[in-house]
Design an enzyme around this catalytic site. Structure first.
Site, PDB file in Angstrom:
ATOM      1  N   LYS A 117      39.211  30.430 105.284  1.00 24.33           N
ATOM      2  CA  LYS A 117      39.815  31.606 104.650  1.00 24.33           C
ATOM      3  C   LYS A 117      40.731  32.382 105.591  1.00 24.33           C
ATOM      4  CE  LYS A 117      36.799  32.830 100.826  1.00 24.33           C
ATOM      5  NZ  LYS A 117      36.124  33.973 100.183  1.00 24.33           N
ATOM      6  N   LYS A 201      37.691  21.092  96.115  1.00 25.53           N
ATOM      7  CA  LYS A 201      36.790  21.588  95.073  1.00 25.53           C
ATOM      8  C   LYS A 201      37.546  22.442  94.060  1.00 25.53           C
ATOM      9  CE  LYS A 201      35.277  25.870  97.121  1.00 25.53           C
ATOM     10  NZ  LYS A 201      34.303  26.903  97.296  1.00 25.53           N
ATOM     11  N   LYS A 204      39.110  29.024  91.958  1.00 21.97           N
ATOM     12  CA  LYS A 204      39.971  29.943  91.216  1.00 21.97           C
ATOM     13  C   LYS A 204      41.290  30.185  91.921  1.00 21.97           C
ATOM     14  CE  LYS A 204      36.552  33.232  92.819  1.00 21.97           C
ATOM     15  NZ  LYS A 204      35.262  33.727  92.390  1.00 21.97           N
TER      16      LYS A 204
HETATM   17  P1  AMP Z   1      32.803  31.697  94.330  1.00 25.77           P
HETATM   18  O1  AMP Z   1      33.610  31.543  93.092  1.00 25.77           O
HETATM   19  O2  AMP Z   1      33.372  30.970  95.494  1.00 25.77           O
HETATM   20  O3  AMP Z   1      32.407  33.135  94.614  1.00 25.77           O
HETATM   21  O4  AMP Z   1      31.432  30.930  94.045  1.00 25.77           O
HETATM   22  C1  AMP Z   1      30.424  31.430  93.209  1.00 25.77           C
HETATM   23  C2  AMP Z   1      29.344  30.383  93.032  1.00 25.77           C
HETATM   24  O5  AMP Z   1      29.861  29.233  92.364  1.00 25.77           O
HETATM   25  C3  AMP Z   1      28.735  29.882  94.349  1.00 25.77           C
HETATM   26  O6  AMP Z   1      27.364  29.610  94.166  1.00 25.77           O
HETATM   27  C4  AMP Z   1      29.494  28.608  94.585  1.00 25.77           C
HETATM   28  O7  AMP Z   1      28.767  27.694  95.378  1.00 25.77           O
HETATM   29  C5  AMP Z   1      29.669  28.072  93.175  1.00 25.77           C
HETATM   30  N1  AMP Z   1      30.895  27.250  93.078  1.00 25.77           N
HETATM   31  C6  AMP Z   1      32.166  27.651  93.320  1.00 25.77           C
HETATM   32  N2  AMP Z   1      33.032  26.616  93.141  1.00 25.77           N
HETATM   33  C7  AMP Z   1      32.282  25.546  92.786  1.00 25.77           C
HETATM   34  C8  AMP Z   1      32.587  24.181  92.456  1.00 25.77           C
HETATM   35  N3  AMP Z   1      33.836  23.711  92.459  1.00 25.77           N
HETATM   36  N4  AMP Z   1      31.550  23.353  92.130  1.00 25.77           N
HETATM   37  C9  AMP Z   1      30.272  23.816  92.107  1.00 25.77           C
HETATM   38  N5  AMP Z   1      29.921  25.084  92.411  1.00 25.77           N
HETATM   39  C10 AMP Z   1      30.905  25.947  92.741  1.00 25.77           C
END
Ligand code: AMP
Ligand code: TRP
Length: 338
Positions: A117, A201, A204
């Site tokens: 990041k 991965k 957003k």
């Molecule tokens: P974030 O959107 O990065 O704040 O992630 C929120 C939650 O979603 C966390 O538990 C992440 O590990 C999970 N997460 C985010 N992106 C993915 C993805 N591509 N596949 C599976 N889990 C995800």
């Protein structure tokens, strides 16, 4: 192993820094729903984590409601689990400071999310971005949470939380005061990949708008994104071994399996030998069937911010009862006058 004897609790959090997508749903929120019937659960919207990188204030508020609404739309019941925003429970920040004094620089230097990041010029990153995982440890341990449902990408942060809990217990001779929290990562959907690139991965912040399926996408948009998903020209193999070296195919089969409750082997037993011209429409239909109703409920809830605020306030009140008590105990252990 630890001898921790306290109640089993679950905590997880999501940053209000963008739209909720299929990866968040399959990797995290869907597990939140299942776990609420087994444990005492705390589901947080981590707004203090979001501001470790710049957030437009008006958008931050809107997105905080969006995440809370996503929890509800997916089926988290606010009468069972506490849904709240992090900044409303001040104990998180208080414990984070104490943990800043427990965690070691060397531990934080190893965190790969900071490196990703912060980018090339890390001198310009906020200090908050650097100590982000310490605040995450405080989020978890301020409830003495024993289980943390997250996607695969959070594994390293959970290890740090365990290290902080262990060092605190050891340094203050407070045996088993904090549990060593267990990540709950396993299961289909722990790592959903971008629809445009099977090696990164789903996120957003992906530059390509077709890479990510948002919970709020309408049926046509979801279908179009799946039809445009990157694939290779080969038909699907009839066994999972044949997916090796085909990350995009593997990802689509994985999404189908995660949404239908089938293993890769079962999906391939049905679609092996078929081309993507057959498989993609079937996948699109399944995604629309499972996700569109959540999106519709999400839209309905977002139209009622007063209700969402009442859920967050009630959740924060419930969460504070536990968190304030733990922080008071920590202050005593550390030697603060309480
Ligand atoms: P974030 O959107 O990065 O704040 O992630 C929120 C939650 O979603 C966390 O538990 C992440 O590990 C999970 N997460 C985010 N992106 C993915 C993805 N591509 N596949 C599976 N889990 C995800
Ligand atoms: N770091 C997590 C993410 O980016 C969000 C998060 C903050 C979190 N605090 C947490 C997840 C506590 C689990 C538990 O997804």
């Amino acid at each position: 192993m630890t001898g921790y004897q306290g109640p089993q609790r679950v905590l997880s959090g999501i940053q209000p820094s963008g739209g909720m997508h299929l990866g968040n749903y399959l990797g995290a929120i869907r597990k939140f729903v299942e776990l609420q019937h087994k444990y005492d659960c705390f589901y947080c919207v981590v707004d203090m984590h979001a501001i470790t990188v710049w957030q437009d204030p008006a958008k931050l508020r809107e997105q905080t409601f969006h995440i809370a609404a996503s929890y509800l739309a997916a089926g988290v019941d606010p009468k069972i689990a506490a849904i709240f925003h992090q900044s409303a429970v001040r104990a998180h920040a208080e414990l984070a400071w104490i943990f800043n004094c427990v965690a070691r620089l060397g531990w934080l230097d190893r965190m790969t999310q900071f490196k990703d990041k912060a980018g090339k010029d890390k001198q310009r990153a906020s200090v908050g971005l650097y100590t982000y995982p310490v605040l995450q440890a405080a989020d978890i341990l301020v409830y003495k949470a024993t289980h943390v449902p997250v996607g695969e990408d959070q594994k390293q942060h959970l290890e740090l939380s365990r290290d902080i809990a262990g060092k605190f217990n050891h340094d203050f001779k407070a045996d088993d005061f904090f549990p060593l929290p267990e990540p709950l990562i396993k299961g289909p959907g722990a790592r959903i990949m971008s629809l445009r690139d099977g090696s990164s991965k789903m996120s957003k912040s992906d530059g390509s708008e077709n890479a990510c399926i948002f919970l709020k996408d309408d049926a046509d948009t979801m279908t179009r994104k799946i039809k445009k998903a990157k694939t290779d020209p080969e038909p699907l193999p009839s066994e999972p071994k044949g997916l090796e070296g085909r990350p995009e195919a593997e990802n689509l089969v994985g999404i189908y399996g995660a949404l239908s409750g089938k293993s890769d082997a079962e999906v391939l037993a049905e679609y092996g030998g078929q081309g993507f011209g057959v498989f993609k429409p079937a996948l699109a239909e399944l995604v629309v069937e499972k996700i569109a109703p959540i999106g519709a409920e999400l839209n309905r809830l977002e139209a009622d911010p007063a209700y969402l605020k009442s859920v967050l306030d009630a959740g924060a009140e419930r969460a504070s009862v536990i968190a304030d008590k733990v922080v008071r105990e920590v202050k005593e252990i550390v030697g603060f006058v309480v």
